[in-house]
Design a protein around this motif. Structure first.
Motif, PDB file in Angstrom:
ATOM      1  N   ARG A   1      37.672  38.616  39.414  1.00  0.00           N
ATOM      2  CA  ARG A   1      38.330  39.928  39.543  1.00  0.00           C
ATOM      3  C   ARG A   1      38.923  40.096  40.934  1.00  0.00           C
ATOM      4  O   ARG A   1      40.071  40.543  41.090  1.00  0.00           O
ATOM      5  CB  ARG A   1      37.327  41.049  39.257  1.00  0.00           C
ATOM      6  CG  ARG A   1      37.941  42.452  39.339  1.00  0.00           C
ATOM      7  CD  ARG A   1      36.898  43.543  39.258  1.00  0.00           C
ATOM      8  NE  ARG A   1      35.997  43.536  40.400  1.00  0.00           N
ATOM      9  CZ  ARG A   1      36.293  44.020  41.597  1.00  0.00           C
ATOM     10  NH1 ARG A   1      37.498  44.530  41.839  1.00  0.00           N
ATOM     11  NH2 ARG A   1      35.407  43.977  42.581  1.00  0.00           N
ATOM     12  N   ARG A   2      38.150  39.733  41.958  1.00  0.00           N
ATOM     13  CA  ARG A   2      38.629  39.879  43.334  1.00  0.00           C
ATOM     14  C   ARG A   2      39.836  38.975  43.599  1.00  0.00           C
ATOM     15  O   ARG A   2      40.771  39.368  44.306  1.00  0.00           O
ATOM     16  CB  ARG A   2      37.511  39.535  44.322  1.00  0.00           C
ATOM     17  CG  ARG A   2      36.441  40.598  44.446  1.00  0.00           C
ATOM     18  CD  ARG A   2      35.356  40.138  45.394  1.00  0.00           C
ATOM     19  NE  ARG A   2      34.362  41.181  45.638  1.00  0.00           N
ATOM     20  CZ  ARG A   2      33.256  40.993  46.355  1.00  0.00           C
ATOM     21  NH1 ARG A   2      33.029  39.802  46.901  1.00  0.00           N
ATOM     22  NH2 ARG A   2      32.395  41.971  46.533  1.00  0.00           N
TER      23      ARG A   2
ATOM     24  N   LYS B   1      42.113  38.066  41.531  1.00  0.00           N
ATOM     25  CA  LYS B   1      43.293  38.695  40.913  1.00  0.00           C
ATOM     26  C   LYS B   1      43.758  39.895  41.739  1.00  0.00           C
ATOM     27  O   LYS B   1      44.966  40.117  41.894  1.00  0.00           O
ATOM     28  CB  LYS B   1      42.958  39.111  39.481  1.00  0.00           C
ATOM     29  CG  LYS B   1      44.074  39.850  38.763  1.00  0.00           C
ATOM     30  CD  LYS B   1      45.318  38.989  38.588  1.00  0.00           C
ATOM     31  CE  LYS B   1      45.093  37.955  37.522  1.00  0.00           C
ATOM     32  NZ  LYS B   1      46.355  37.214  37.213  1.00  0.00           N
ATOM     33  N   GLU B   2      42.836  40.655  42.272  1.00  0.00           N
ATOM     34  CA  GLU B   2      43.201  41.820  43.080  1.00  0.00           C
ATOM     35  C   GLU B   2      43.899  41.406  44.377  1.00  0.00           C
ATOM     36  O   GLU B   2      44.802  42.092  44.850  1.00  0.00           O
ATOM     37  CB  GLU B   2      41.953  42.644  43.403  1.00  0.00           C
ATOM     38  CG  GLU B   2      41.416  43.422  42.211  1.00  0.00           C
ATOM     39  CD  GLU B   2      40.175  44.221  42.563  1.00  0.00           C
ATOM     40  OE1 GLU B   2      39.623  44.019  43.664  1.00  0.00           O
ATOM     41  OE2 GLU B   2      39.744  45.035  41.726  1.00  0.00           O
TER      42      GLU B   2
ATOM     43  N   GLU C   1      47.853  39.412  42.631  1.00  0.00           N
ATOM     44  CA  GLU C   1      47.920  39.631  41.188  1.00  0.00           C
ATOM     45  C   GLU C   1      48.914  38.704  40.482  1.00  0.00           C
ATOM     46  O   GLU C   1      48.848  38.544  39.264  1.00  0.00           O
ATOM     47  CB  GLU C   1      48.277  41.086  40.889  1.00  0.00           C
ATOM     48  CG  GLU C   1      49.643  41.516  41.398  1.00  0.00           C
ATOM     49  CD  GLU C   1      49.961  42.951  41.037  1.00  0.00           C
ATOM     50  OE1 GLU C   1      49.054  43.626  40.489  1.00  0.00           O
ATOM     51  OE2 GLU C   1      51.096  43.394  41.279  1.00  0.00           O
TER      52      GLU C   1
ATOM     53  N   HIS D   1      37.919  41.263  33.205  1.00  0.00           N
ATOM     54  CA  HIS D   1      38.120  40.984  34.627  1.00  0.00           C
ATOM     55  C   HIS D   1      39.463  40.295  34.872  1.00  0.00           C
ATOM     56  O   HIS D   1      39.653  39.591  35.877  1.00  0.00           O
ATOM     57  CB  HIS D   1      36.968  40.140  35.157  1.00  0.00           C
ATOM     58  CG  HIS D   1      35.673  40.912  35.263  1.00  0.00           C
ATOM     59  ND1 HIS D   1      34.930  41.268  34.149  1.00  0.00           N
ATOM     60  CD2 HIS D   1      35.009  41.419  36.340  1.00  0.00           C
ATOM     61  CE1 HIS D   1      33.869  41.938  34.534  1.00  0.00           C
ATOM     62  NE2 HIS D   1      33.894  42.051  35.843  1.00  0.00           N
ATOM     63  N   ASP D   2      40.408  40.500  33.954  1.00  0.00           N
ATOM     64  CA  ASP D   2      41.811  40.063  34.086  1.00  0.00           C
ATOM     65  C   ASP D   2      42.005  38.557  34.201  1.00  0.00           C
ATOM     66  O   ASP D   2      42.932  38.095  34.869  1.00  0.00           O
ATOM     67  CB  ASP D   2      42.479  40.756  35.287  1.00  0.00           C
ATOM     68  CG  ASP D   2      42.666  42.245  35.049  1.00  0.00           C
ATOM     69  OD1 ASP D   2      42.906  42.621  33.894  1.00  0.00           O
ATOM     70  OD2 ASP D   2      42.551  43.019  36.011  1.00  0.00           O
TER      71      ASP D   2
END
Length: 309
Positions: free
Chosen positions: A197-198, A200-201, A204, A233-234
């Motif tokens: 998740r991190r 991707k953040e 992106e 979580h993308d």
């Protein structure tokens, strides 16, 4: 001589099915690549983890997954054949040797992974990042996929690697939530999800990817739950493969999944919104990775266009 104890029944052995037979190919591409790796003192996860696809990748596709930071892992996961122990010092010339090898092989896509280095403050992130930059300097048209450990969940270490801007960030969840403590040493299911998740953040536009091996006693429902957790979580890409016991010291195979079951899991994964899924008995995290990055980029561009329309 004491009589043999026969009071305990032998544990049932699950026979390997015919569809897991591997065709060996040791042509000049395979032998040449192996020789080059030794000359440059490089390691590959293809060899260290006893990947079943090594002959196809080396002999036919001319692809390899470089394993940096040495060949001794600080963790002892019960599914993995990589050596465990106290690593040696860092080889700061390794990034350049990897870049030179990629150039010599003429690769269009390269996967860079590493042993877990919990002995290092940044988990090896700085060497990872320098390897990405070195490969890109010598091979500007080569796409780069990285497959790091969770680096103990340290956000700054992850940022060091992400700021080198690999084309794909790959971090494997390996197994379902229930089996994680049994299968993975020091790794945590939730920490893996948080790591992805991190990533991707932070950037992106960089696709994220994870891999799941099955056959360790999980249920179909747990596999689907893991897919849902990754999508929540993308995570963009998922690979699903059959666990194979590397030695008698490692976890036993509980079930061999049929190719039809893998085909069904692939359909389920795609229906959940993954941009790409590879699923099959011999699929590993880096299997056909060159195709995955291209497909992921196409799908992400299509998604952007759809969001703008």
């Amino acid at each position: 001589m004491a009589p043999k104890d026969v009071s305990k029944p032998k544990e049932a052995h699950v026979r390997k099915p015919d569809w897991l037979k591997i065709k060996l190919n040791t042509n000049s591409s395979y032998t040449g690549l192996k020789k080059m790796m030794r000359e440059k003192k490089l390691h590959t996860v293809c060899e260290e983890a006893r990947c079943p696809n090594i002959h196809e990748c080396w002999a036919v596709r001319k692809t390899a997954t470089f394993m940096i930071l040495g060949d001794i892992c600080t963790r002892g996961c019960r599914f993995c054949a990589v050596k465990t122990g106290l690593p040696t010092e860092l080889d700061l010339q390794e990034p350049e040797r990897v870049a030179e090898s990629v150039e010599q092989m003429g690769l269009k896509h390269v996967v860079i992974t590493a042993v877990a280095r919990d002995d290092l403050k940044d988990g090896g992130a700085s060497v990872f990042a320098e390897t990405v930059r070195a490969v890109r300097r010598k091979n500007p048209f080569c796409t780069i996929e990285v497959l790091p450990s969770d680096m103990r969940g340290d956000e700054e270490s992850l940022r060091i690697l992400m700021d080198a801007r690999p084309n794909i960030m790959n971090h494997n969840i390996e197994t379902v939530r229930r089996l994680t403590p049994k299968v993975r040493a020091r790794a945590k299911y939730e920490r893996t999800l948080e790591f992805l998740r991190r990533a991707k953040e932070m950037h992106e536009d960089i696709p994220t990817k994870s891999s799941l091996m099955i056959g360790l006693g999980e249920t179909k429902e747990e596999i689907i739950e893991t897919m849902d957790d990754l999508r929540a979580h993308d995570v963009d890409i998922v690979t699903i493969g059959q666990y194979l016991q590397p030695t008698k010291k490692h976890l036993k195979v509980i079930k061999y999944y049929h190719p039809d079951e893998f085909a069904e899991l692939k359909e389920i994964a795609l229906s959940k919104g993954f941009s790409h899924c590879e699923a099959g008995p011999l699929v590993r995290s880096s299997y056909h990775a060159d195709e995955q990055v291209n497909q992921a980029q196409v799908n992400m561009e299509a998604k952007k266009a759809a969001d703008l329309s």
